[in-house]
Design an enzyme around this catalytic site. Structure first.
Site, mmCIF file in Angstrom:
data_model
loop_
_atom_site.group_PDB
_atom_site.id
_atom_site.type_symbol
_atom_site.label_atom_id
_atom_site.label_comp_id
_atom_site.label_asym_id
_atom_site.label_seq_id
_atom_site.Cartn_x
_atom_site.Cartn_y
_atom_site.Cartn_z
ATOM 1 N N CYS A 186 -23.952 29.052 2.503
ATOM 2 C CA CYS A 186 -23.403 27.694 2.885
ATOM 3 C C CYS A 186 -22.197 27.946 4.082
ATOM 4 O O CYS A 186 -21.519 28.888 4.214
ATOM 5 C CB CYS A 186 -22.697 27.075 1.875
ATOM 6 S SG CYS A 186 -23.777 26.919 0.333
ATOM 7 N N ARG A 193 -27.384 30.976 9.377
ATOM 8 C CA ARG A 193 -26.813 31.590 7.872
ATOM 9 C C ARG A 193 -27.905 31.172 6.891
ATOM 10 O O ARG A 193 -27.717 31.636 5.764
ATOM 11 C CB ARG A 193 -25.328 31.016 7.462
ATOM 12 C CG ARG A 193 -24.509 31.292 8.241
ATOM 13 C CD ARG A 193 -23.121 30.469 8.134
ATOM 14 N NE ARG A 193 -22.546 30.626 6.808
ATOM 15 C CZ ARG A 193 -21.457 31.663 6.583
ATOM 16 N NH1 ARG A 193 -20.984 32.230 7.356
ATOM 17 N NH2 ARG A 193 -21.169 31.676 5.209
ATOM 18 N N TRP A 233 -26.793 25.822 1.008
ATOM 19 C CA TRP A 233 -28.029 26.940 0.659
ATOM 20 C C TRP A 233 -28.014 26.614 -0.801
ATOM 21 O O TRP A 233 -27.156 26.981 -1.561
ATOM 22 C CB TRP A 233 -27.862 28.055 0.967
ATOM 23 C CG TRP A 233 -29.003 29.173 0.417
ATOM 24 C CD1 TRP A 233 -30.098 29.323 1.509
ATOM 25 C CD2 TRP A 233 -29.087 30.056 -0.604
ATOM 26 N NE1 TRP A 233 -30.891 30.024 0.911
ATOM 27 C CE2 TRP A 233 -30.303 30.670 -0.286
ATOM 28 C CE3 TRP A 233 -28.217 30.083 -1.810
ATOM 29 C CZ2 TRP A 233 -30.649 31.449 -1.168
ATOM 30 C CZ3 TRP A 233 -28.904 31.297 -2.595
ATOM 31 C CH2 TRP A 233 -29.744 31.687 -2.501
ATOM 32 N N ASN A 240 -18.211 26.363 -0.430
ATOM 33 C CA ASN A 240 -19.290 27.579 -0.457
ATOM 34 C C ASN A 240 -18.927 28.222 -1.740
ATOM 35 O O ASN A 240 -17.485 28.456 -2.004
ATOM 36 C CB ASN A 240 -18.859 28.427 0.758
ATOM 37 C CG ASN A 240 -19.142 27.795 2.029
ATOM 38 O OD1 ASN A 240 -19.843 26.966 1.885
ATOM 39 N ND2 ASN A 240 -19.071 28.300 3.038
ATOM 40 N N GLY A 241 -19.813 28.894 -2.492
ATOM 41 C CA GLY A 241 -19.367 29.755 -3.498
ATOM 42 C C GLY A 241 -20.068 29.178 -4.854
ATOM 43 O O GLY A 241 -20.674 28.204 -4.971
ATOM 44 N N GLU A 299 -37.929 49.032 4.181
ATOM 45 C CA GLU A 299 -37.674 48.079 5.205
ATOM 46 C C GLU A 299 -38.872 47.418 5.696
ATOM 47 O O GLU A 299 -38.602 46.149 5.763
ATOM 48 C CB GLU A 299 -36.653 48.761 6.019
ATOM 49 C CG GLU A 299 -36.189 47.897 7.211
ATOM 50 C CD GLU A 299 -35.548 46.798 7.083
ATOM 51 O OE1 GLU A 299 -35.242 45.896 7.922
ATOM 52 O OE2 GLU A 299 -35.001 46.665 5.699
ATOM 53 N N LYS A 313 -38.896 43.203 5.657
ATOM 54 C CA LYS A 313 -39.183 42.390 6.936
ATOM 55 C C LYS A 313 -40.460 41.614 6.948
ATOM 56 O O LYS A 313 -40.414 40.411 7.087
ATOM 57 C CB LYS A 313 -39.280 43.285 8.073
ATOM 58 C CG LYS A 313 -37.953 43.749 8.503
ATOM 59 C CD LYS A 313 -37.099 42.723 9.174
ATOM 60 C CE LYS A 313 -35.714 43.181 9.202
ATOM 61 N NZ LYS A 313 -34.923 43.124 7.812
ATOM 62 N N GLU A 322 -40.086 38.916 4.311
ATOM 63 C CA GLU A 322 -38.846 37.785 4.625
ATOM 64 C C GLU A 322 -39.449 36.732 5.718
ATOM 65 O O GLU A 322 -39.058 35.610 5.258
ATOM 66 C CB GLU A 322 -37.713 38.511 5.342
ATOM 67 C CG GLU A 322 -36.648 39.397 4.569
ATOM 68 C CD GLU A 322 -35.684 39.930 5.451
ATOM 69 O OE1 GLU A 322 -34.753 39.848 4.833
ATOM 70 O OE2 GLU A 322 -35.924 40.657 6.082
ATOM 71 N N HIS A 340 -48.945 57.605 -8.849
ATOM 72 C CA HIS A 340 -48.529 57.352 -10.247
ATOM 73 C C HIS A 340 -48.548 55.948 -10.759
ATOM 74 O O HIS A 340 -47.671 55.510 -11.434
ATOM 75 C CB HIS A 340 -47.117 57.931 -10.287
ATOM 76 C CG HIS A 340 -47.019 59.402 -9.951
ATOM 77 N ND1 HIS A 340 -47.244 60.260 -11.109
ATOM 78 C CD2 HIS A 340 -46.612 60.216 -8.666
ATOM 79 C CE1 HIS A 340 -47.118 61.594 -10.380
ATOM 80 N NE2 HIS A 340 -46.797 61.561 -9.227
ATOM 81 N N LYS A 396 -28.288 34.097 5.800
ATOM 82 C CA LYS A 396 -27.933 35.283 6.629
ATOM 83 C C LYS A 396 -26.864 35.968 5.818
ATOM 84 O O LYS A 396 -26.845 37.485 5.867
ATOM 85 C CB LYS A 396 -27.265 34.879 8.053
ATOM 86 C CG LYS A 396 -27.077 36.170 8.686
ATOM 87 C CD LYS A 396 -27.970 36.904 9.193
ATOM 88 C CE LYS A 396 -27.843 37.951 10.153
ATOM 89 N NZ LYS A 396 -28.885 38.717 10.492
#
Length: 604
Positions: free
Chosen positions: A2, A27, A74, A98-99, A476, A480, A483, A499, A599
């Protein structure tokens, strides 16, 4: 996550509040709103979705005043709806937050006689402050008493009817800065939001709260004692706000990597002596173990670094996911060094891990992109990556700069510990110095990778395989792709596929194998053949020698520049970034602001 913007001054604020919110779009958010004081009356406008929706509301139903607060949300508590959007108002009080207020349910029960309009934890803050005002408290005392009752993480901006010449704010666990202007004061969760307004910032410390007026600010610590905090002059550039020739910030940032890596290397390498300039206070000879703690993409940078520190420096490395680190009661040695890795320097879980380590008197270092961040200020040593602001939610240039900085530190550690001599250290430094040019060459593969990406858009699942340092690059690469394209993808150590996960391979399943010609190339090729025998469609990302050796094993080979083991993970990461980008563009997803993502994750 946020974002907060606040302005108190001598001219209308609505347009500037919305401009500040636009600078925080990167963000991640799912609703937005503003509240202003028009005389002694609070007026609000809120909208679900993009800031453009809020802007349209303000055009059709305008509000304005000389003080105001604004927010991008958010969603955590409650769905992304207009009712749950900030600012929240109760009586005379409007709040942005925020939080997470962890004891919100307890507070809400105590205020059961009041009418709540949202599902959020934040609304209790507005009610709690207003309840104190109704009971005769002054605005300042009402804010102070409310703050004393909150548990959790918060950055707060508060407007109060009857206190039209003041904005109140507070921080505990979430970042917040005050901007100093000429006849105005500003509030922002992110320095970028304040860049068009001022370059003079006051960073609130943990537990601080403040009263902003047009020409002054009063700051109090967690014990309500008046304190002074220094004014920091920050250098901004408007260049970041412009995508330039690129259709997306992500693509721009991918192509910035030759420059950003050059900046990283120039900070850590002496180009004349070809040695590592070890940061002050960092003595690897006195360290017996490195603990790297991070989240998401930064965690994978740490995984690559584990190979480098152990193989080059002979130094044991533990790598931990920040959200799990302190909950397993880790055994910590006084001779250990903790390195926390975070682009923003504000990641909640990583910051909590840093504070946990400091409580055991461990030496700590913060590898960050924002040197004014909380981690940079609280760690014993602040290590910059010099990537510049990264707007795309999916990290690209920050990841490669983190990996590059850690590689230089591994070389420096190896020399400091006597594991390599000066000539070998210089050879490694010369190798790293060639990295920006190799990345330029890797970017030339973009068109070839775009053709591969076009074949992936109908895939239900995609697997990424690697060995050694290419395992974190496979992880990674899968991250990506997930995302920004929303295609299910998984990264695995290639030897682990048999396995269990090989059961998921069927005819046509895309398997992306990251295998430059290295000591593990032949073993990786064996794994390639295992999945090929089950009908997988193999896409091999390798180098020239690997491509030659793999002829006939894969119909699709992307040949990236040849690089030594120290640089190869970064070169292969460029290929993964381009593959994810082109796949997402072909699918038409929101590349820079993918759904559900933020973000900077500033809540646990």
């Amino acid at each position: 996550m946020c974002g907060i913007v606040g302005i108190i001054g001598y001219k209308p604020v609505s347009d500037r509040l919305v401009t500040g919110l636009r600078r925080l779009e990167y963000r991640g958010y799912d609703s937005a709103g503003i509240a202003v004081l028009d005389g002694q009356t609070i007026l609000r406008r809120r909208a679900k979705g993009k800031i453009a929706n809020l802007h349209d509301k303000l055009i059709s139903d305008p509000i304005d005043g000389h003080s105001g607060i604004a927010h991008t949300r958010w969603a955590t508590h409650g769905a992304p709806t207009e009712d749950n959007a900030h600012p929240h108002q109760a009586g005379r009080v409007a709040v942005v937050h925020n939080g997470i207020i962890e004891n919100y349910a307890e507070i809400r029960d105590a205020l059961a006689h009041r009418k709540f309009e949202s599902e959020t934890d934040t609304e209790v803050a507005a009610h709690l402050i207003d309840e104190a005002l109704v009971n005769g408290a002054t605005p300042r005392d009402a804010v102070a008493s409310a703050l004393a009752q909150f548990r959790g993480a918060y950055a707060l901006g508060i407007l109060i009817e009857g206190a039209e010449d003041e904005i109140f704010c507070a921080r505990h666990g979430s970042p917040l800065a005050i901007g100093v202007g000429d006849g105005e004061m500003y509030l922002g969760s992110d320095a970028m939001a304040l860049a068009p307004l001022t370059n003079k910032l006051i960073y609130l410390e943990e537990g601080d709260w403040a009263v902003l007026r047009k020409t002054s600010v009063e700051i109090f610590d967690k014990d309500d004692t008046p304190v002074e905090r220094p004014v920091t002059v920050v250098a901004f550039t408007d260049e970041i706000a412009d995508k330039g020739q690129y259709p997306h910030y992500m693509l721009k940032e991918i192509h910035e990597q030759p420059e950003t890596l050059s900046r990283t290397l120039s900070h850590y390498l002496d180009p004349i002596e070809m040695r590592v300039d070890m940061p002050d206070g960092l003595d690897f000879a006195a360290i017996d173990r490195v603990i790297i703690v991070a989240c998401g993409t930064a965690y994978y940078a740490g995984m690559v670094a584990k190979y480098m520190f152990e193989q080059i420096a002979g130094l044991a490395v533990d790598i931990d996911i920040a959200s799990e680190f302190r909950y397993r009661d880790p055994v910590l040695s006084p001779k250990s060094l903790m390195i926390v890795v975070s682009q923003s320097g504000e990641t909640a879980d990583t910051l909590a891990a840093l504070r946990y380590a400091k409580s055991f008197n461990l030496k700590t270092a913060a590898l960050v992109n924002v040197m004014t961040s909380t981690m940079a200020r609280e760690a014993d040593i602040a290590l910059p990556i010099k990537a510049g602001p990264e707007i795309g939610v999916a990290s690209t240039k920050a990841f490669t700069s983190q990996t590059c900085a850690l590689a230089t530190l591994a070389v420096g550690a190896a020399f400091a510990r006597g594991h390599i001599d000066a000539d070998t250290a210089a050879a490694h430094c010369r190798d790293l110095a060639t990295l920006p040019q190799r990345v330029v060459e890797a970017l030339l593969c973009s068109d070839d990778i775009a053709q591969v990406a076009a074949t992936l858009i109908d895939a239900k699942s995609i697997f990424f395989l690697g060995r050694g340092p290419m395992v974190p690059i496979a992880l990674e690469g899968a991250l990506k792709l997930k995302e920004i394209s929303y295609i299910h993808a998984e990264g695995y150590a290639a030897g682990e596929l048999k396995h269990g996960p090989i059961a998921l391979i069927e005819t046509g399943t895309p398997v992306i194998i990251i295998a430059p010609d290295d000591a593990l190339f032949e073993k990786t090729v064996s794994n390639l053949q295992e999945v090929a025998a089950r009908g997988a469609r193999i896409i091999l990302l390798t180098d020239a020698k690997g491509a030659d050796a793999a002829k006939g094993l894969s119909k699709t080979i992307v040949t990236l520049p040849t690089a030594t083991p120290l640089c190869a993970p970064i070169i292969q990461a460029i290929g993964q970034q381009l593959l994810a980008y082109h796949t997402a563009v072909t699918l038409g997803t929101d590349v820079d602001q993918p759904r559900n993502l933020a973000k900077s994750v500033t809540v646990e």
